[in-house]
Design an enzyme around this catalytic site. Structure first.
Site, PDB file in Angstrom:
ATOM      1  N   THR A 122      -8.222  76.731  67.072  1.00 14.23           N
ATOM      2  CA  THR A 122      -7.720  78.076  67.358  1.00 14.23           C
ATOM      3  C   THR A 122      -7.863  78.415  68.835  1.00 14.23           C
ATOM      4  O   THR A 122      -7.158  79.290  69.339  1.00 14.23           O
ATOM      5  CB  THR A 122      -8.510  79.125  66.556  1.00 14.23           C
ATOM      6  OG1 THR A 122      -9.898  78.810  66.692  1.00 14.23           O
ATOM      7  CG2 THR A 122      -8.130  79.130  65.095  1.00 14.23           C
ATOM      8  N   GLY A 176     -23.520  63.267  70.341  1.00 15.30           N
ATOM      9  CA  GLY A 176     -22.179  62.854  69.928  1.00 15.30           C
ATOM     10  C   GLY A 176     -21.850  63.099  68.468  1.00 15.30           C
ATOM     11  O   GLY A 176     -20.927  62.506  67.937  1.00 15.30           O
ATOM     12  N   SER A 214     -22.816  69.385  70.108  1.00 11.47           N
ATOM     13  CA  SER A 214     -22.796  69.745  71.512  1.00 11.47           C
ATOM     14  C   SER A 214     -24.156  69.643  72.209  1.00 11.47           C
ATOM     15  O   SER A 214     -24.658  70.614  72.761  1.00 11.47           O
ATOM     16  CB  SER A 214     -22.223  71.151  71.675  1.00 11.47           C
ATOM     17  OG  SER A 214     -21.215  71.092  72.624  1.00 11.47           O
ATOM     18  N   SER A 215     -24.712  68.458  72.183  1.00  8.28           N
ATOM     19  CA  SER A 215     -25.953  68.229  72.921  1.00  8.28           C
ATOM     20  C   SER A 215     -25.712  68.419  74.416  1.00  8.28           C
ATOM     21  O   SER A 215     -26.600  68.880  75.139  1.00  8.28           O
ATOM     22  CB  SER A 215     -26.493  66.821  72.641  1.00  8.28           C
ATOM     23  OG  SER A 215     -25.598  65.827  73.088  1.00  8.28           O
ATOM     24  N   ASP A 271     -18.576  75.838  73.345  1.00 12.38           N
ATOM     25  CA  ASP A 271     -19.884  75.198  73.193  1.00 12.38           C
ATOM     26  C   ASP A 271     -20.925  75.828  74.105  1.00 12.38           C
ATOM     27  O   ASP A 271     -22.047  76.137  73.686  1.00 12.38           O
ATOM     28  CB  ASP A 271     -19.787  73.695  73.506  1.00 12.38           C
ATOM     29  CG  ASP A 271     -18.825  72.989  72.577  1.00 12.38           C
ATOM     30  OD1 ASP A 271     -18.388  73.609  71.586  1.00 12.38           O
ATOM     31  OD2 ASP A 271     -18.514  71.812  72.847  1.00 12.38           O
ATOM     32  N   TYR A 276      -4.612  65.171  69.616  1.00 13.85           N
ATOM     33  CA  TYR A 276      -4.952  66.512  70.124  1.00 13.85           C
ATOM     34  C   TYR A 276      -3.788  67.085  70.931  1.00 13.85           C
ATOM     35  O   TYR A 276      -3.354  68.214  70.695  1.00 13.85           O
ATOM     36  CB  TYR A 276      -6.218  66.407  70.980  1.00 13.85           C
ATOM     37  CG  TYR A 276      -6.645  67.696  71.623  1.00 13.85           C
ATOM     38  CD1 TYR A 276      -7.336  68.661  70.892  1.00 13.85           C
ATOM     39  CD2 TYR A 276      -6.359  67.938  72.957  1.00 13.85           C
ATOM     40  CE1 TYR A 276      -7.733  69.840  71.489  1.00 13.85           C
ATOM     41  CE2 TYR A 276      -6.760  69.119  73.557  1.00 13.85           C
ATOM     42  CZ  TYR A 276      -7.444  70.065  72.831  1.00 13.85           C
ATOM     43  OH  TYR A 276      -7.831  71.232  73.422  1.00 13.85           O
TER      44      TYR A 276
END
Ligand code: ADP
Ligand code: MG
Length: 378
Positions: free
Chosen positions: A33, A118, A122-123, A169, A219
């Protein structure tokens, strides 16, 4: 983790330190979105990057990563980013803070984390937000506003790590609040907190540990579909589209584009429906919307894969309240809202069945919605 970092810091640098932390994130609903000007609905989780820091009186940053067991140092006036990927995040945050007129002086730091790398939690944003928050607190009297801190992290990804990400993120990691999810309007960047403390339920991610690399970028193709439909409708983004408008131009777009847009329009509404449901504490509706999102992502948007659809089917069979793919798709995790009494059976069944079919168990990651970037008090 805090004590271990403190001890390591004392050993390496021999001084006292202050501890900062920031969190990984989930996104409950609102997928694909962001680039359509719609809403996302993330929250920070109880998985952190934590850093011990002290000013060192030089113009150098000296960093030890406990998890990588690696050391790196760089000058604050250096233009070239360090070779080590993990150090580039910290270098980038320093450079981006300075670029925005912020003060950064030399410091020593030891850091570690427990955000799975990964896995779609979102490290990297946790790492950026931890240091962006710390530099603001240590050198800038917290004058840099929180949105700017998120943008420092985002620009770090763009300029030093080659990841052209959106703002969600870092936003989630910086703004996260215990027992709250945040609706972020990706067009206006307005945000609002909604209560999320599902008593009697657990929130659990199942990491399929598969990642399908596809030849052409799915994407970009999804984005292009959305742009074509928006153009056909004469609106800037699908944020401004409705099912009725879409029905009116059905003949003017391909069937594929039509289905892509149908998902996006539905997803925008589902985020709003989930927000309403949370204000009533109605977690059954939340769960239903999660399943609808999964179906839309799988059938209309076509970004699922066999393994994730299988995990979703198992969730349905086990009477899970809500389950869906989390993230861009083609692998990664499902996010599941499960009643306490169904949890054990769900996890055991998912492990067993997935293992029988794909040869390995999914990784189970339990999460609780928690505070984002902060200074740890003693
Ligand atoms: P994610 O989806 O988890 O954000 P990324 O590939 O964007 O995955 O970021 C992972 C990278 O972030 C790692 O390769 C590493 O460079 C850095 N990183 C994350 N957590 C840690 C950690 N605990 N210690 C050192 N580096 C970390
Ligand atoms: Mg990342």
């Amino acid at each position: 983790m805090k004590e271990k970092i403190k001890e390591q810091f004392k050993q390496r640098f021999g001084t006292d330190c202050v501890i900062y932390a920031s969190a990984g994130r989930i996104n409950l609903i609102g997928e694909h979105t962001d680039y359509n000007g719609g809403f996302v609905f993330p929250g920070a989780i109880n998985k952190y990057i934590m850093a011990a820091i002290n000013i060192n009186g030089t113009d150098k940053v000296r960093v030890y990563s406990m998890d990588m067991d690696a050391y790196c140092e760089f000058g604050l006036n250096e233009e070239d980013a360090p070779a080590d990927q993990w150090a580039r995040y910290i270098f980038g945050v320093c450079r981006e803070t300075i670029k925005r007129g912020g003060v950064v002086k030399g410091f020593d730091t030891v850091f570690a984390g427990n955000v799975p790398l990964g896995a779609g939690l979102s490290s990297s944003a946790a790492l950026e937000s931890c240091f962006a928050f710390a530099l603001n607190d240590m050198f800038n009297d917290n004058k840099i506003d929180k949105f700017e801190l998120a943008k420092i992290g985002q620009s770090t990804e763009h300029n030093y790590c080659g990841v052209n990400c959106g703002i969600m993120d870092q936003f989630a990691s910086v703004f996260g609040k215990k027992d709250c999810l945040m609706r972020l309007d990706c067009r206006s960047l307005e945000h609002a907190y909604f209560p999320f403390h599902p008593e009697g339920y657990k929130l659990v991610l199942l990491n399929s540990k598969v990642k399908h690399e596809l030849v052409d970028s799915p994407y970009n193709k999804r984005r292009e579909s959305c742009e074509r439909v928006a153009a056909a409708l004469g609106v800037e983004t699908l944020r401004d589209a409705t099912y009725t408008m879409l029905a009116d131009i059905r003949d003017k777009v391909s069937d594929e584009d039509y289905r892509r847009a149908r998902f996006v329009i539905g997803e925008k509404q589902r985020v709003l429906d989930v927000c309403d449901a949370l204000e009533r504490g109605d977690y059954e509706t939340v769960g239903r919307c999660m399943f609808e999102t999964h179906d839309g992502l799988s059938r209309d948007y076509e970004v699922s894969c066999e393994e994730l659809d299988y995990l979703n089917d198992v969730a349905r069979e086990c009477g899970v309240t809500g389950s869906r793919i989390m993230g861009g798709g083609f692998g990664g995790c499902t996010i599941n809202l499960v009643k306490d009494e169904r949890y054990d059976n769900f996890i055991a069944t998912a492990k067993e069945k997935f293992n029988a079919k794909y040869g390995h168990e999914p990784e189970v990651i339990n999460v609780i919605i928690s505070d984002g970037a902060h200074k740890e008090m003693d």
